[in-house]
Design a protein around this motif. Structure first.
Motif, PDB file in Angstrom:
ATOM      1  N   THR A  21       8.577 -79.338  66.434  1.00 21.77           N
ATOM      2  CA  THR A  21       9.123 -80.363  65.907  1.00 21.77           C
ATOM      3  C   THR A  21       9.286 -81.668  66.705  1.00 21.77           C
ATOM      4  OG1 THR A  21      11.371 -79.604  66.765  1.00 21.77           O
ATOM      5  CG2 THR A  21      10.788 -78.758  64.524  1.00 21.77           C
ATOM      6  N   ARG A  61       6.359 -83.973  65.534  1.00 20.53           N
ATOM      7  CA  ARG A  61       6.192 -84.384  64.286  1.00 20.53           C
ATOM      8  C   ARG A  61       5.369 -85.386  64.152  1.00 20.53           C
ATOM      9  NH1 ARG A  61       9.093 -83.005  59.508  1.00 20.53           N
ATOM     10  NH2 ARG A  61      10.664 -81.674  61.079  1.00 20.53           N
ATOM     11  N   ASP A  92       1.667 -85.755  62.271  1.00 20.18           N
ATOM     12  CA  ASP A  92       1.314 -86.672  60.901  1.00 20.18           C
ATOM     13  C   ASP A  92       0.268 -87.353  61.096  1.00 20.18           C
ATOM     14  OD1 ASP A  92       3.584 -85.518  59.776  1.00 20.18           O
ATOM     15  OD2 ASP A  92       5.014 -87.272  59.961  1.00 20.18           O
ATOM     16  N   PHE A 121       6.913 -76.758  59.895  1.00 21.86           N
ATOM     17  CA  PHE A 121       7.430 -77.318  61.352  1.00 21.86           C
ATOM     18  C   PHE A 121       8.251 -76.025  62.040  1.00 21.86           C
ATOM     19  CE2 PHE A 121       6.023 -81.125  59.544  1.00 21.86           C
ATOM     20  CZ  PHE A 121       5.508 -81.938  60.881  1.00 21.86           C
TER      21      PHE A 121
END
Length: 518
Positions: free
Chosen positions: A61, A64, A68, A518
């Motif tokens: 996490t 992230r 992306d 995630f």
């Protein structure tokens, strides 16, 4: 056409971008900065099913934004090259990238870089493969499962015999207690009747070894030895260095701790000065032989390629690699290290070793019997020319720094891997497990207690090395192989009891594969 190249270390990005442009590859370069997925940091719950499948191995996490970015760049790319490191850890990261980009796997290709140079990039991208992401990651994933199973089961609070350190360090502590490391050498000299100086370096592992060195010097001076033989041999000046050898030499020659030396080695690789570093192989490729020729000509050195060991392509991770070599063929190897930057200095040390491995020297060996031991002393009759000063044996005791001695010991015993061995040394020292008094290295009371608990669980000095062989053996799935390894070592019972006790109904039976997880 716009491609995407995914590397592991952020330090590679700029150089990779420049070299890709030189190679005519129009690509964006993104670094994963290590692993993009992981198990929970806490060992409780164990997060393994009763058949040792991971239940909580997930994309991180805290990554992230990076994930992306990788997804969005991949969506625009015509081809996606995964160029993480060419080792088991790099294969695990590559597999995680493939899972992250599952819907775009038809564009994925695996690239294995031997060095970050223009020639290597061109060749490696031509040899890129489209399959094998899961199979190549199997050994690393098996190791991850075994280490979590051991850590969660035997390091848990309240366990009868808690294991305070992991698989590698437990075996290391037991081994050190049974067979202490070499902490230095004792140089001895003898002037022969032919006027030659005969030398030897005696390894020192104990106070007794040190005392023997001093008594041998006295015995030689008084002529209280028996000469039992003499022979003349022609041998290579040096053997090829592997990862641990290079780190140790950098530490000794540049007066660094091994962590700093390892970082310097990695930086030299990322800057294109040397080939891929984390290799235990001592073999060389044909490219390395040709580079050695050019280095020898530039530095006016003798060189015989027949002395270099040809690379073993029979299989296995180390067999697929060559030992570290320079990435440049215009190095001036005779310059003092103090006159160059650290990365160039690393390349010069490795370049000298490459040439010395292809040079010959003639030694006259004298065998003597003294004080109940047989000793061989050597006189160098002739040696191939080199523009740098070679190291040689000097009289007296020469201690090794503790971290260098431990590094050499773990490497000799086959404990840890090039990617983790320096960390294991750091932890053994920082946790107060190692004691060094006089001319001996042993365990502190804390280290002895940890070794005793590890033995009560079932660990031996050979456990870590034998498990490493098991990780790379066979073609079974990671969890199947992990269960077989734990069974072979008598550890499966407690692990399965822990897995059954800690399993929750809302856990999944397999690692996530969706790119949205995630």
């Amino acid at each position: 056409m716009r491609d995407l190249v995914i590397v592991e270390a952020t330090g590679k990005v700029r150089r990779m971008e420049a070299l890709l442009r030189e190679a005519g590859i129009n690509a964006d370069v993104i670094a994963t900065a290590g692993h993009i997925a992981d198990n929970p940091a806490k060992l409780s719950p164990i997060a393994l099913t009763s058949d040792l499948r991971e239940t909580d191995y997930r994309f991180r996490t805290d990554r992230r934004e990076l994930l992306d970015k990788i997804r969005s760049s991949a969506a625009r790319a015509d081809r996606i090259f995964v160029a993480t490191d060419d080792d088991q850890e790099g294969d695990v990261i590559a597999h995680d990238v493939a899972r992250l980009l599952e819907s775009r796997n038809d564009r994925l290709q695996r690239v294995r870089l031997r060095a970050i140079t223009s020639q290597e990039i061109k060749q490696s991208f031509l040899e890129a493969t489209r399959d094998g992401f899961a199979a190549n990651a199997c050994a690393g994933e098996c190791r991850r499962i075994v280490d979590r199973a051991i850590g969660a089961t035997f390091a848990s609070v309240g366990a009868v015999h808690a294991l305070p350190v992991g698989r590698v360090q437990s075996s290391a502590l037991i081994s050190i207690a049974e067979s202490p490391p070499t902490v230095g050498s004792f140089g001895v000299e003898l002037e022969g009747s032919d006027g030659g100086i005969y030398r030897c370096d005696l390894p020192v592992r104990s106070n007794e070894d040190f005392e023997f060195g001093g008594r041998l010097v006295d015995a030689l001076a008084k002529g209280e030895v028996e000469f039992t033989g003499m022979q003349e041999v022609v041998v290579p000046v040096a053997q090829r260095w592997n990862y641990e050898d290079v780190v140790a030499e950098i530490a000794l020659r540049m007066h660094l701790e091994i962590r700093q030396a390892a970082d310097a080695f990695q930086t030299a690789y990322e800057e294109g000065y040397v080939s891929y570093p984390r290799v235990r192989s001592r073999s060389v490729s044909q490219d390395a032989v040709e580079l050695a020729y050019r280095l020898a000509e530039r530095n006016r050195c003798g060189f015989s390629p027949a002395l270099l060991k040809a690379r073993d392509d029979s299989g296995g991770e180390d067999g697929a690699h060559e030992s570290p070599r320079p990435g440049l063929d215009d190095l001036l190897l005779g310059r003092p290290l103090s006159m160059m930057g650290r990365s160039e200095g690393v390349a010069v040390l490795i370049g000298r070793n490459l040439l010395e491995s292809g040079q010959e020297r003639t030694l006259r060996r004298v065998e003597v019997s003294a004080l109940g031991r047989d000793v061989v002393l050597e006189n160098e009759v002739s040696c191939a020319r080199a523009p740098w000063r070679r190291s040689r044996s000097e009289p007296g005791y020469h201690p090794l720094p503790t971290d260098v001695a431990l590094l050499a010991y773990l490497a000799e015993k086959g404990m840890g891997r090039p990617s983790t061995i320096v960390t294991h040394v750091d932890k053994l020292l920082s946790r107060g497990m190692i004691a060094r008094e006089g001319y001996e290295m042993g365990l502190t009371p804390k280290g002895l207690a940890c070794a005793d608990r590890a033995k009560q669980i079932g660990f031996t000095a050979e456990t870590s090395r034998r498990m490493e062989l098991g990780f790379a053996a066979g073609e079974s799935l990671p969890h199947v192989r992990a269960k077989a390894i734990l069974t072979d070592h008598g550890l499966i019972g407690p692990v399965l009891r822990m897995a059954s006790a800690k399993r929750h109904e809302d856990r999944h039976d397999a690692a996530p594969s969706s790119e949205h997880n995630f």
